[in-house]
Design an enzyme around this catalytic site. Structure first.
Site, mmCIF file in Angstrom:
data_model
loop_
_atom_site.group_PDB
_atom_site.id
_atom_site.type_symbol
_atom_site.label_atom_id
_atom_site.label_comp_id
_atom_site.label_asym_id
_atom_site.label_seq_id
_atom_site.Cartn_x
_atom_site.Cartn_y
_atom_site.Cartn_z
ATOM 1 N N GLU A 9 12.193 -6.064 11.014
ATOM 2 C CA GLU A 9 13.162 -5.935 10.263
ATOM 3 C C GLU A 9 13.843 -4.372 10.519
ATOM 4 O O GLU A 9 14.643 -3.799 9.898
ATOM 5 C CB GLU A 9 12.708 -5.765 8.777
ATOM 6 C CG GLU A 9 11.981 -4.332 8.442
ATOM 7 C CD GLU A 9 10.511 -4.364 8.931
ATOM 8 O OE1 GLU A 9 9.788 -3.352 9.014
ATOM 9 O OE2 GLU A 9 10.157 -5.384 9.668
ATOM 10 N N ASP A 82 7.429 -6.457 7.852
ATOM 11 C CA ASP A 82 6.321 -5.416 7.265
ATOM 12 C C ASP A 82 5.428 -6.425 6.454
ATOM 13 O O ASP A 82 5.677 -7.516 6.063
ATOM 14 C CB ASP A 82 6.823 -4.646 6.369
ATOM 15 C CG ASP A 82 7.575 -3.518 7.142
ATOM 16 O OD1 ASP A 82 7.213 -3.341 8.440
ATOM 17 O OD2 ASP A 82 8.304 -2.575 6.332
ATOM 18 N N ASP A 84 3.836 -7.044 3.847
ATOM 19 C CA ASP A 84 3.743 -6.909 2.504
ATOM 20 C C ASP A 84 4.805 -7.920 1.673
ATOM 21 O O ASP A 84 5.257 -8.702 2.602
ATOM 22 C CB ASP A 84 4.242 -5.522 1.885
ATOM 23 C CG ASP A 84 5.599 -5.215 2.422
ATOM 24 O OD1 ASP A 84 6.302 -6.143 2.868
ATOM 25 O OD2 ASP A 84 5.960 -3.948 2.118
ATOM 26 N N GLU A 86 7.767 -7.735 0.506
ATOM 27 C CA GLU A 86 9.286 -7.760 0.682
ATOM 28 C C GLU A 86 9.433 -8.163 2.174
ATOM 29 O O GLU A 86 10.241 -8.936 2.708
ATOM 30 C CB GLU A 86 9.712 -6.057 0.849
ATOM 31 C CG GLU A 86 9.864 -5.679 -0.514
ATOM 32 C CD GLU A 86 10.790 -6.567 -1.324
ATOM 33 O OE1 GLU A 86 12.004 -6.606 -0.972
ATOM 34 O OE2 GLU A 86 10.502 -6.763 -2.568
ATOM 35 N N TYR A 316 0.643 1.312 8.721
ATOM 36 C CA TYR A 316 1.380 0.803 7.647
ATOM 37 C C TYR A 316 1.666 1.886 6.216
ATOM 38 O O TYR A 316 0.340 2.069 5.820
ATOM 39 C CB TYR A 316 1.493 -0.488 7.319
ATOM 40 C CG TYR A 316 2.321 -0.982 6.506
ATOM 41 C CD1 TYR A 316 3.992 -0.888 6.925
ATOM 42 C CD2 TYR A 316 2.510 -1.583 5.020
ATOM 43 C CE1 TYR A 316 5.073 -1.351 5.969
ATOM 44 C CE2 TYR A 316 3.379 -2.146 4.187
ATOM 45 C CZ TYR A 316 4.659 -2.006 4.793
ATOM 46 O OH TYR A 316 5.675 -2.609 4.092
ATOM 47 N N ARG A 318 2.804 1.602 3.406
ATOM 48 C CA ARG A 318 2.873 1.187 1.916
ATOM 49 C C ARG A 318 1.598 0.323 1.660
ATOM 50 O O ARG A 318 1.795 -0.767 1.990
ATOM 51 C CB ARG A 318 4.295 0.252 1.659
ATOM 52 C CG ARG A 318 5.449 1.085 1.755
ATOM 53 C CD ARG A 318 6.745 0.251 1.688
ATOM 54 N NE ARG A 318 7.828 0.911 1.830
ATOM 55 C CZ ARG A 318 8.529 0.825 2.924
ATOM 56 N NH1 ARG A 318 8.244 0.251 4.049
ATOM 57 N NH2 ARG A 318 9.727 1.844 2.993
ATOM 58 N N HIS A 362 -4.654 -4.599 3.480
ATOM 59 C CA HIS A 362 -4.119 -3.432 4.290
ATOM 60 C C HIS A 362 -5.306 -2.432 4.270
ATOM 61 O O HIS A 362 -6.473 -2.437 3.915
ATOM 62 C CB HIS A 362 -3.033 -2.932 3.120
ATOM 63 C CG HIS A 362 -1.990 -3.879 3.056
ATOM 64 N ND1 HIS A 362 -1.012 -3.648 2.258
ATOM 65 C CD2 HIS A 362 -1.735 -5.091 3.612
ATOM 66 C CE1 HIS A 362 0.137 -4.333 2.361
ATOM 67 N NE2 HIS A 362 -0.364 -5.366 3.046
#
Length: 777
Positions: A9, A82, A84, A86, A316, A318, A362
């Site tokens: 992305e 990513d 997650d 989104e 990562y 988040r 994560h």
């Protein structure tokens, strides 16, 4: 057979990964989301099970075409946004557009081993995670697009509501109400200066007749700890007369050493960063906003050029997990021994437990290589990148080190009915504090206690009464607001920074000296939401909704059922609110200042550029004043909406006035609007040659003002260009007009002279050292 295609992305991530994979792969970027709900309408078919109507985001047609072209003859298509919700949604949207077989991969660090390992373990798209993202998106759209029109009718046009942002604004408004309603209470403490064996030391008065000396509000807490009524267990000295009387009596008594105590205290290291703790520490230690922290963390994650190529420096960013890969733990333990010695390494790795509901798939935020210390790569990093990477690196290393050991010495000094207490803390073993600790300020001195024994006599040389007043609860900062949102279960790691930016952008709160202060629009929108939609702004209800979205991601709940359960009661309240003939009006805060033109009370208002005082008699009196962070009037001209200027409208002859657009841009408009719609720039004449100034938009969408003579002659006649925003004020040194621009990385604006040769070009009115001219965000 064509190449293998990998879709990410981010363009930066695409460049970094391309170097890892070589010529067999073509790496393309979506540059964020490619499809979303339309902005022009609700975009949700409620009757058809809340079916979202996705459309291509404006400007993404070329991006989609590039992805399709790359995928047309591809051997295999990997989707790697990513890891997650989104990112999963982006992968799903790309798959829906391509309508080709795809494989989903995910990695938590942009390094060659991590990417190659991910390619060996592809999976299908996680539709539970996609549905959780869809549910949140549709839920936010239903609230925002259906409550906002109600606000336009009930308050004023242009306002908006949000499912999570409204809760954050309410928290800030409630804290402000507490502060405004707070009444300070006076109390006194007493410091005694003692001498023992020619050694001087100080102690604090602790007890009077066996009762603890406390401050207001502390008496009940102390009583609860001791299980005794507050009136029998504590005492408060509440005025100067009592304090002076007590000080005079203290000096009359003889004092001896009472109980001596020594104990050791171990302080364990903190876990490695999660998103919220990173934002909190960056706010406390670096003074950064949550958005700035996440922007820099994104750069470190996606890859930084290190001379030999681009490398992802952190995992990562988040995440709400403190889990760490065992290989990374072993690597940092080896680095600890190499740098600090075996005594700093625990026998077993330190283990930290994540909070309930954390995404354990994560990792915590950590450096991708323990051997890549901040100083060794400093030459390749920007100042901000270095600061944040050093924060992440040292926190991670400290998390696997031995506890710090403190030795705490204390003694009591008794005389008559009085008891003093003195304490001193020494660091016996630094442990993790050798790497990551709080810096002690220069004025924080640690006293050492004298060598005395129980029963020794000491002399009280002086008693100092200290007056205090209780303080209201502090306003929220970036750090404390993020911590509160996390504690209440409001939002998720990816949403903390956007929540804060949204409520600031919509002028519901402003930052004043790094603290959040609600505007009159924040108060009035909260009032309306509490009246019509109390559950929307209820902390408990918002937390339950987040938990339901989590259950969708875990496959325990259907996303349409979650939306259906919410929408029924919500629609009933929405319809009832639309029928009620009730309206809400913003109430600016009255101040002690009086208008110097008409004598009316000045009220505190909030504009796009911060706080200002306005005459309460407006529109009869349009007097306004600038104020500083403490609310004091400052001697600086202002250019706010409604202020008339000494220029005549060429269209109708009325006076012109300064106005502010809905986007926060200042301009000159006719005071007779809407009868006359004339508008122009604040400054229309070049200060250098007298020619006309014209607005031009650069390829990066930045707007500048240039002299028309500059364009016609290609800079030969006049080279004037203004990169900031013009003001009506005139420079006191050279009489060119002043301008303003935003200071990079902050929410503050600096004022400067538009003349590059003027000393005020670097800043005026105390803004000289904020940023060099030309730096605008």
């Amino acid at each position: 057979m064509g190449k293998k295609v990998l879709v990410v992305e981010s363009p930066t991530k695409a460049r970094t990964i391309s170097r890892y994979l070589g010529g067999d792969y073509k790496v393309v970027s979506t540059v964020g989301h490619v499809r979303d709900l339309p902005k022009s309408k609700l975009g949700v078919d409620i009757a058809d099970g809340f079916n979202p109507e996705y459309t291509t985001i404006k400007g993404k047609a070329k991006t989609i075409k590039a992805i399709k072209d790359a995928a047309k003859d591809a051997e295999v298509i990997y989707l790697a946004p990513d890891p997650d919700r989104e990112g999963e949604a982006i992968a799903w949207h790309v798959a829906e557009i391509l309508k080709l077989p795809v494989k989903r991969i995910e990695f938590h660090e942009v390094t060659k081993p991590a990417v190659l390992a991910a390619l060996q373990h592809p999976r299908e798209i996680d539709y539970d995670r996609v549905n959780a993202q869809q549910a949140r998106r549709v839920l936010d759209r239903l609230v925002g697009y259906q409550i906002s029109p109600l606000m336009w009718r009930k308050i004023k046009p242009g306002l908006s509501a949000g499912r999570v942002q409204s809760v954050a604004v309410r928290l800030i408004c409630e804290r402000e109400e507490e502060i405004r309603a707070f009444t300070p209470e006076e109390y006194w403490s007493f410091t005694g200066s003692f001498a023992a064996q020619s050694e001087q030391f100080v102690a604090e008065l602790n007890r009077i007749d066996g009762k603890r000396l406390v401050r207001p509000g502390e008496d009940h807490r102390r009583a609860e700890e001791d299980g005794e009524p507050a009136v029998n267990n504590t005492i408060i000295i509440g005025n100067a007369a009592e304090a002076q009387q007590l000080a005079a009596d203290l000096i009359k008594h003889q004092y001896t050493i009472g109980e001596l105590a020594t104990r050791q205290q171990a302080r364990r290291a903190q876990p490695p960063f999660t998103t919220s703790t990173l934002q909190q520490d960056a706010a406390r230690k670096l003074g950064w906003t949550a958005r700035r922290t996440m922007n820099i963390a994104q750069q470190l994650y996606e890859g930084v050029e290190l001379g030999s190529g681009s490398e992802g420096l952190i995992t990562y960013m988040r995440t709400d997990s403190v889990r760490v890969n065992p290989d990374a733990v072993n690597s940092v333990r080896d680095e600890i021994v190499r740098r600090y010695g075996q005594e700093y390494l625990p026998e077993k790795p330190n283990f930290y437990k994540s909070k309930k509901g954390a995404q354990e798939a994560h990792e915590a935020i950590r450096p991708t290589s323990a051997g890549r210390d901040p100083q060794s790569i400093r030459q390749y990093l920007s100042t901000d990148q270095y600061k944040l990477y050093r924060l992440i690196y040292t926190r991670f290393m400290a998390s696997q080190m031995m506890p710090a050991i403190f030795e705490i010495h204390s003694l009591e000094i008794n005389g008559g009915p009085y008891s003093f207490r003195a304490a001193a803390t020494n660091v016996k073993f630094q442990g993790h504090l050798a790497v990551y600790g709080e810096e002690r300020s220069a004025d924080q001195e640690v006293q050492s206690l004298p060598r005395v024994s129980e029963g020794d006599r000491v002399a009280l040389a002086e008693v100092t009464p200290n007056q205090h007043f209780t303080k209201p609860p502090p306003r929220y900062t970036d750090a404390t607001l993020v911590r509160t949102l996390e504690e209440f279960g409001i939002g998720r790691p990816s949403t903390y920074a956007p929540i804060i930016e949204t409520i600031i952008h919509r002028n519901y709160v402003i930052r004043v000296a790094r603290h959040f202060e609600p505007t009159e629009w924040g108060f009035v929108t909260t009032e309306m939401m509490e009246h019509y939609f109390p559950n929307i702004v209820d902390v408990g209800f918002t937390r339950e909704m987040e938990e339901q979205l989590d259950s969708v991601e875990q496959g325990d709940n259907d996303w349409r059922d979650v939306l259906s359960g919410f929408y029924g009661p919500f629609k009933e309240r929405l319809d009832a609110a639309g029928e009620e003939k009730k309206y809400f009006k913003a109430k600016p805060l009255e101040t002690e200042h009086k208008c110097d033109k008409c004598g009316a009370t000045m009220v505190l208002r909030h504009g796009k550029y911060g706080r200002f005082l306005s005459c309460s008699a407006y529109p009869e009196c349009s007097n306004i004043k600038n104020v500083d962070d403490k609310g004091n009037i400052v001697d600086r001209p202002v250019s706010e909406a409604g202020q008339e200027i000494d220029r005549i409208c060429p269209k109708c002859g009325s006076k012109l006035a300064v106005k502010v657009s809905r986007w926060g841009t200042k301009f000159v408009g006719c005071s007779s609007y809407p009868k006359c719609d004339f508008t122009s720039e604040l400054q229309t004449q070049c200060p250098k040659c007298g020619g006309d100034l014209v607005k031009r938009r650069l390829p990066n969408r930045r707007v500048i003002l240039v002299c028309q003579a500059n364009e016609e002659s290609k800079g030969e006649k006049c080279d004037f260009v203004l990169w900031g925003k013009p003001l009506l004020e005139i420079c006191p040194r050279c009489e060119w007009f002043l301008a303003e621009q935003k200071i990079r990385g902050t929410d503050r604006w600096r004022r400067y002279c538009s003349n590059p040769e003027c000393p005020n070009h670097r800043g005026i009115g105390g803004d000289e050292e904020e940023a060099p001219a030309g730096e605008e965000e």
